[in-house]
Structures are given as structure tokens and as C-alpha cells.
Design a protein around this motif. Structure first.
Motif, mmCIF file in Angstrom:
data_model
loop_
_atom_site.group_PDB
_atom_site.id
_atom_site.type_symbol
_atom_site.label_atom_id
_atom_site.label_comp_id
_atom_site.label_asym_id
_atom_site.label_seq_id
_atom_site.Cartn_x
_atom_site.Cartn_y
_atom_site.Cartn_z
ATOM 1 N N PHE A 134 -19.996 -40.335 95.036
ATOM 2 C CA PHE A 134 -19.608 -40.751 93.695
ATOM 3 C C PHE A 134 -20.759 -40.592 92.705
ATOM 4 O O PHE A 134 -20.556 -40.146 91.561
ATOM 5 C CB PHE A 134 -19.148 -42.212 93.728
ATOM 6 N N TRP A 135 -21.979 -40.926 93.107
ATOM 7 C CA TRP A 135 -23.124 -40.887 92.201
ATOM 8 C C TRP A 135 -23.622 -39.472 91.966
ATOM 9 O O TRP A 135 -24.356 -39.232 90.998
ATOM 10 C CB TRP A 135 -24.257 -41.744 92.761
ATOM 11 N N ARG A 136 -23.244 -38.532 92.840
ATOM 12 C CA ARG A 136 -23.728 -37.158 92.711
ATOM 13 C C ARG A 136 -22.730 -36.249 91.997
ATOM 14 O O ARG A 136 -23.010 -35.073 91.792
ATOM 15 C CB ARG A 136 -24.039 -36.593 94.100
ATOM 16 N N GLN A 137 -21.579 -36.778 91.640
ATOM 17 C CA GLN A 137 -20.548 -35.971 91.000
ATOM 18 C C GLN A 137 -20.620 -36.016 89.475
ATOM 19 O O GLN A 137 -19.832 -35.355 88.802
ATOM 20 C CB GLN A 137 -19.164 -36.433 91.459
ATOM 21 N N TYR A 138 -21.545 -36.803 88.933
ATOM 22 C CA TYR A 138 -21.615 -36.967 87.474
ATOM 23 C C TYR A 138 -23.065 -37.283 87.109
ATOM 24 O O TYR A 138 -23.768 -37.955 87.869
ATOM 25 C CB TYR A 138 -20.690 -38.107 87.030
ATOM 26 N N PRO A 139 -23.562 -36.815 85.970
ATOM 27 C CA PRO A 139 -24.946 -37.125 85.543
ATOM 28 C C PRO A 139 -25.076 -38.564 85.056
ATOM 29 O O PRO A 139 -25.227 -38.830 83.847
ATOM 30 C CB PRO A 139 -25.210 -36.104 84.430
ATOM 31 N N TRP A 140 -25.044 -39.508 85.997
ATOM 32 C CA TRP A 140 -25.055 -40.921 85.647
ATOM 33 C C TRP A 140 -26.359 -41.335 84.970
ATOM 34 O O TRP A 140 -26.347 -42.200 84.077
ATOM 35 C CB TRP A 140 -24.819 -41.773 86.891
ATOM 36 N N ALA A 141 -27.476 -40.780 85.403
ATOM 37 C CA ALA A 141 -28.760 -41.182 84.813
ATOM 38 C C ALA A 141 -28.781 -40.907 83.313
ATOM 39 O O ALA A 141 -29.158 -41.771 82.509
ATOM 40 C CB ALA A 141 -29.899 -40.455 85.521
ATOM 41 N N GLU A 142 -28.377 -39.713 82.933
ATOM 42 C CA GLU A 142 -28.369 -39.360 81.510
ATOM 43 C C GLU A 142 -27.358 -40.198 80.739
ATOM 44 O O GLU A 142 -27.624 -40.622 79.608
ATOM 45 C CB GLU A 142 -28.053 -37.871 81.335
ATOM 46 N N ALA A 143 -26.193 -40.463 81.355
ATOM 47 C CA ALA A 143 -25.162 -41.242 80.668
ATOM 48 C C ALA A 143 -25.614 -42.689 80.444
ATOM 49 O O ALA A 143 -25.372 -43.272 79.370
ATOM 50 C CB ALA A 143 -23.871 -41.218 81.491
ATOM 51 N N ILE A 144 -26.281 -43.282 81.431
ATOM 52 C CA ILE A 144 -26.740 -44.661 81.284
ATOM 53 C C ILE A 144 -27.861 -44.745 80.256
ATOM 54 O O ILE A 144 -27.915 -45.690 79.457
ATOM 55 C CB ILE A 144 -27.187 -45.204 82.659
ATOM 56 N N ALA A 145 -28.772 -43.767 80.260
ATOM 57 C CA ALA A 145 -29.829 -43.753 79.253
ATOM 58 C C ALA A 145 -29.239 -43.626 77.849
ATOM 59 O O ALA A 145 -29.683 -44.312 76.912
ATOM 60 C CB ALA A 145 -30.798 -42.604 79.534
ATOM 61 N N MET A 146 -28.230 -42.772 77.695
ATOM 62 C CA MET A 146 -27.577 -42.622 76.395
ATOM 63 C C MET A 146 -26.888 -43.919 75.976
ATOM 64 O O MET A 146 -26.953 -44.333 74.804
ATOM 65 C CB MET A 146 -26.555 -41.486 76.460
ATOM 66 N N THR A 147 -26.250 -44.598 76.933
ATOM 67 C CA THR A 147 -25.594 -45.869 76.633
ATOM 68 C C THR A 147 -26.603 -46.908 76.174
ATOM 69 O O THR A 147 -26.346 -47.680 75.237
ATOM 70 C CB THR A 147 -24.839 -46.375 77.871
ATOM 71 N N ALA A 148 -27.769 -46.935 76.816
ATOM 72 C CA ALA A 148 -28.811 -47.881 76.407
ATOM 73 C C ALA A 148 -29.297 -47.582 74.998
ATOM 74 O O ALA A 148 -29.546 -48.504 74.205
ATOM 75 C CB ALA A 148 -29.973 -47.829 77.399
ATOM 76 N N VAL A 149 -29.437 -46.310 74.653
ATOM 77 C CA VAL A 149 -29.885 -45.931 73.307
ATOM 78 C C VAL A 149 -28.898 -46.415 72.255
ATOM 79 O O VAL A 149 -29.278 -47.058 71.255
ATOM 80 C CB VAL A 149 -30.072 -44.399 73.212
ATOM 81 N N PHE A 150 -27.608 -46.139 72.464
ATOM 82 C CA PHE A 150 -26.611 -46.559 71.478
ATOM 83 C C PHE A 150 -26.446 -48.070 71.441
ATOM 84 O O PHE A 150 -26.175 -48.641 70.383
ATOM 85 C CB PHE A 150 -25.262 -45.886 71.771
ATOM 86 N N SER A 151 -26.611 -48.724 72.583
ATOM 87 C CA SER A 151 -26.518 -50.190 72.610
ATOM 88 C C SER A 151 -27.631 -50.813 71.774
ATOM 89 O O SER A 151 -27.391 -51.739 70.980
ATOM 90 C CB SER A 151 -26.590 -50.697 74.050
ATOM 91 N N LEU A 152 -28.858 -50.305 71.938
ATOM 92 C CA LEU A 152 -29.960 -50.824 71.128
ATOM 93 C C LEU A 152 -29.749 -50.538 69.643
ATOM 94 O O LEU A 152 -30.077 -51.369 68.788
ATOM 95 C CB LEU A 152 -31.276 -50.210 71.600
ATOM 96 N N PHE A 153 -29.211 -49.369 69.346
ATOM 97 C CA PHE A 153 -28.933 -49.037 67.940
ATOM 98 C C PHE A 153 -27.939 -50.027 67.334
ATOM 99 O O PHE A 153 -28.147 -50.538 66.221
ATOM 100 C CB PHE A 153 -28.390 -47.616 67.840
ATOM 101 N N LEU A 154 -26.862 -50.327 68.064
ATOM 102 C CA LEU A 154 -25.858 -51.255 67.546
ATOM 103 C C LEU A 154 -26.415 -52.665 67.418
ATOM 104 O O LEU A 154 -26.116 -53.385 66.449
ATOM 105 C CB LEU A 154 -24.628 -51.248 68.462
ATOM 106 N N VAL A 155 -27.246 -53.080 68.372
ATOM 107 C CA VAL A 155 -27.850 -54.410 68.298
ATOM 108 C C VAL A 155 -28.752 -54.513 67.075
ATOM 109 O O VAL A 155 -28.699 -55.495 66.318
ATOM 110 C CB VAL A 155 -28.640 -54.708 69.593
ATOM 111 N N GLU A 156 -29.584 -53.491 66.855
ATOM 112 C CA GLU A 156 -30.479 -53.529 65.696
ATOM 113 C C GLU A 156 -29.702 -53.438 64.395
ATOM 114 O O GLU A 156 -30.050 -54.102 63.408
ATOM 115 C CB GLU A 156 -31.484 -52.386 65.779
ATOM 116 N N LEU A 157 -28.634 -52.662 64.363
ATOM 117 C CA LEU A 157 -27.830 -52.553 63.150
ATOM 118 C C LEU A 157 -27.187 -53.891 62.804
ATOM 119 O O LEU A 157 -27.216 -54.335 61.644
ATOM 120 C CB LEU A 157 -26.751 -51.477 63.347
ATOM 121 N N CYS A 158 -26.620 -54.553 63.807
ATOM 122 C CA CYS A 158 -26.005 -55.863 63.567
ATOM 123 C C CYS A 158 -27.047 -56.894 63.158
ATOM 124 O O CYS A 158 -26.786 -57.741 62.288
ATOM 125 C CB CYS A 158 -25.265 -56.329 64.819
#
Length: 363
Positions: A134-158
């Protein structure tokens, strides 16, 4: 030997060569992820397949591994304190050049750490042959890093929207077009608003540094576990000591930049001590659990991969937005800086990034 048998053997050898080639159109009967990385660092220790779920239990050099707890704690803490002490000396009339160097050198270290020391290990861990398919079928590392970036952006915006609404509340009762003459109460209200704005800026700075330290500490604990159980201890010990020291300079520069009241100055030193303890705690835990802890087990690889990916996103956002863009592009004071001073700032930042990237060859 008959021509038919020679042709059959040649065909068989060709099929084996094609099937074993990693980019072949004809997949191997037992495909392996590419590249096959089985170790924490970037050295050649991963030349042999791992023994999944089997603890390595390295009892060799146990005393030296124990000593590394205190050595890395001292190196990390002292390196984090250097920018803080430099800022203190500057406030007392000292030179600002050293603090400027630490500040931008640390920015380069943080950005390089995100790419080389966090995102890359996360990708390798989640693509190891020891983890589930399951973990090797999708670029999870890049997706989680991207999610963290957008999460921090939304937190700072709010947070900014909330801080703006607190500082300048809408006045729905004013309908007159002629403003009355200012009174002492008006100046008091203006002072209160400025005080609230200053407190909001300090609070935003503290939250930003706390998020940065949260991401760095996660990574440091994983580094400590790796150091406690890695067979190639000597090389990794020297490299990780420098690694944690440079990260400490980057974090210390952010702590030194906090605009705190004198009674809250202890926050800087507490942050330095907390970072220094993080790797040592990881080493101590790894030594205590060395007979049951397996760095190649599926659970450990997934957890470390997820933590590294999340930390990578945190450091990427902090390094690129809060540090790089804010200090070089959004700072109006930079327009009055001389070309030589600007060159010094950029060179300091690039030096930090290059040094930290070179350390990625071993750790």
C-alpha cells in the motif's frame, strides 16, 4: 552442441538480462522498488537486503554509544545558544555581523534539511521492501509534505485574520462624515490598539518558532534512534554531531529573533535545551530497546517515514515562506541595504544549504 541448443541458451540469457533490468518493459517476477534503499543514511550500507522485523542489537561500542548521548546534547545545545548569545551581545553594543551570519546560515540549513534530510529519507522509508505494498503504490511522502505545507498556510491565514479582527474591530455606530477633534481617550485607545498589535506579532512569532521546533524535534528523535542501532556507528556519530549542531544554529537564529519581554527571555533558553535533549532522548531510547527495536520493521519504517514527511513540509514552509520570502522579498528595509551586505546575506544562506546538503551523503 547443436545450433538449436545454442540458440535456446542465448534466448534464455537475453530474457534473464531483460527481466533483471530495472526499467524493463517486462517486469521481474518478483519486482523490487527502485531505488532499493534499506538504510537510514546515504552511504553504501544499504548494499544488502534488510532483515525485516529483526532487531540488529548492536552491543559493540556500547560505552561510546552511551557517551554520544552527552556529546550530542552538548553540541546541539551550545550550537543553538550561539545565535542567542550573539543577539544578546548585539543588544549590548556588539557587532551585528555575526548575528546576521547565524541568521541566514540557519535559513539555508533549514531549507536543506527539509529536502535532503527529511523528504528524501521519508521517500526511502515508505518505498522500502519491508513495508506493505500500500505504501509503495503512491508517493505518500510527497503528499504528506504537501499537506503539511497547506495546513500551515491555512493556520497562519486564519491566525492573521483573527489578529486583524481583534486589532481593528469594525465600527458600525459611526455615521457622521465629520470627525470630532481627538481627545485624550482617543490617544489611549490608539495606544491600546498598538499594544494589542505588538502582542499579536509576538504571539505569531512564538507560534512560528514552536512549529519549527516541533518539526525539528521529531526528526532529531528519529536520528537518535538511528545512531543508537546503526552498525556503522563511528561515521554516523561524527556526521550527526555536525548535523545537529548546524540544525541548532538554524533554530537558535529563530529563537534569537523573537521579540520577547525581558521576563520571557527564558523561552529562548528553554527552546535550546529542548532541542538539545531531543536527539539524546532518541539515543537513550534506542539503546534501551536495542534488543527489540528493528529499524527495518514495517511499523518503524512507516512511522519514521510519516514523521519525516510531515517535518519536511513544516520546514519547507518555514524556510521558504517565513525565512526566505519574508526576509529577502517582503522586507522593505532590504531596499536600503548595500550590495556587499546583500551578497554577504545570500552567501551565508547558500553556505548553510551547501554544508547541510553535503552531510546528506552520510546521514
Amino acid at each position: 552442441m547443436s545450433p538449436g541448443s545454442v540458440a535456446s541458451q542465448s534466448l534464455l540469457l537475453a530474457e534473464v538480462d531483460v527481466a533483471s533490468y530495472p526499467f524493463s518493459r517486462h517486469p521481474h517476477p518478483h519486482p523490487q522498488p527502485w531505488p532499493p534503499v534499506w538504510s537510514y543514511g546515504g552511504s553504501d550500507r544499504g548494499a544488502h537486503p534488510p532483515r525485516c522485523d529483526q532487531p540488529e542489537a548492536p552491543d559493540d561500542m556500547f560505552i561510546l554509544r552511551l557517551v554520544s548521548i552527552f556529546v550530542i546534547f552538548a553540541a546541539s545545545t551550545l550550537a543553538t545558544l550561539l545565535p542567542i548569545l550573539a543577539a544578546r551581545a548585539r543588544r549590548r553594543g556588539g557587532s551585528s555581523l555575526l548575528l546576521e551570519f547565524f541568521k541566514h546560515f540557519g535559513s539555508g540549513v533549514i531549507i536543506s534539511t527539509a529536502f535532503i534530510h527529511l523528504l528524501s529519507p521519508a521517500f526511502r522509508a515508505l518505498n522500502s521492501p519491508c513495508v506493505a505494498r500500500f505504501w509503495r503504490q503512491y508517493p505518500w511522502a510527497e503528499a504528506i509534505a504537501m499537506t503539511a505545507v497547506f495546513s500551515l498556510f491555512l493556520v497562519e491565514l486564519c491566525a492573521r485574520r483573527w489578529s486583524s479582527s481583534v486589532q481593528t474591530p469594525p465600527d458600525t455606530h459611526t455615521t457622521a462624515t465629520v470627525r470630532p477633534a481627538p481627545s485624550p481617550s482617543d490617544s489611549t485607545d490608539s495606544s491600546d490598539q498598538q499594544l494589542v498589535a505588538a502582542e499579536g506579532d509576538v504571539r505569531s512569532q512564538i507560534i512560528g518558532v514552536a512549529i519549527l521546533e516541533f518539526g525539528v524535534i521529531f526528526h532529531s528523535i528519529i536520528v537518535g534512534l538511528a545512531l543508537a542501532t546503526d552498525p556503522s556507528f563511528i561515521v554516523l556519530f561524527g556526521v550527526l554531531t555536525c548535523h545537529q549542531a548546524f540544525e541548532g544554529v538554524g533554530l537558535g537564529a529563530r529563537l534569537a529573533d523573537l521579540q520577547l519581554a525581558p521576563r520571557h527571555g527564558w523561552i529562548r533558553y528553554a527552546g535550546a535545551a529542548l532541542f538539545g535533549l531531543s536527539t539524546s532522548v532518541g539515543i537513550a531510547a534506542g539503546l534501551a530497546l536495542r534488543h527489540v527495536y528493528s529499524p527495518h520493521s514495517s511499523t518503524i519504517l512507516v512511522v519514521s517515514g510519516l514523521c519525516d514527511a510531515m517535518s519536511a513540509g513544516i520546514l519547507l514552509y518555514t524556510g521558504l515562506v517565513e525565512l526566505l520570502a519574508h526576509e529577502f522579498l517582503a522586507d522593505a528595509k532590504l531596499d536600503q541595504v548595500s550590495n556587499s551586505r546583500l551578497t554577504f546575506m545570500c552567501a551565508s544562506m547558500m553556505l548553510g544549504a551547501i554544508v547541510m546538503a553535503l552531510l546528506g551523503r552520510w546521514a
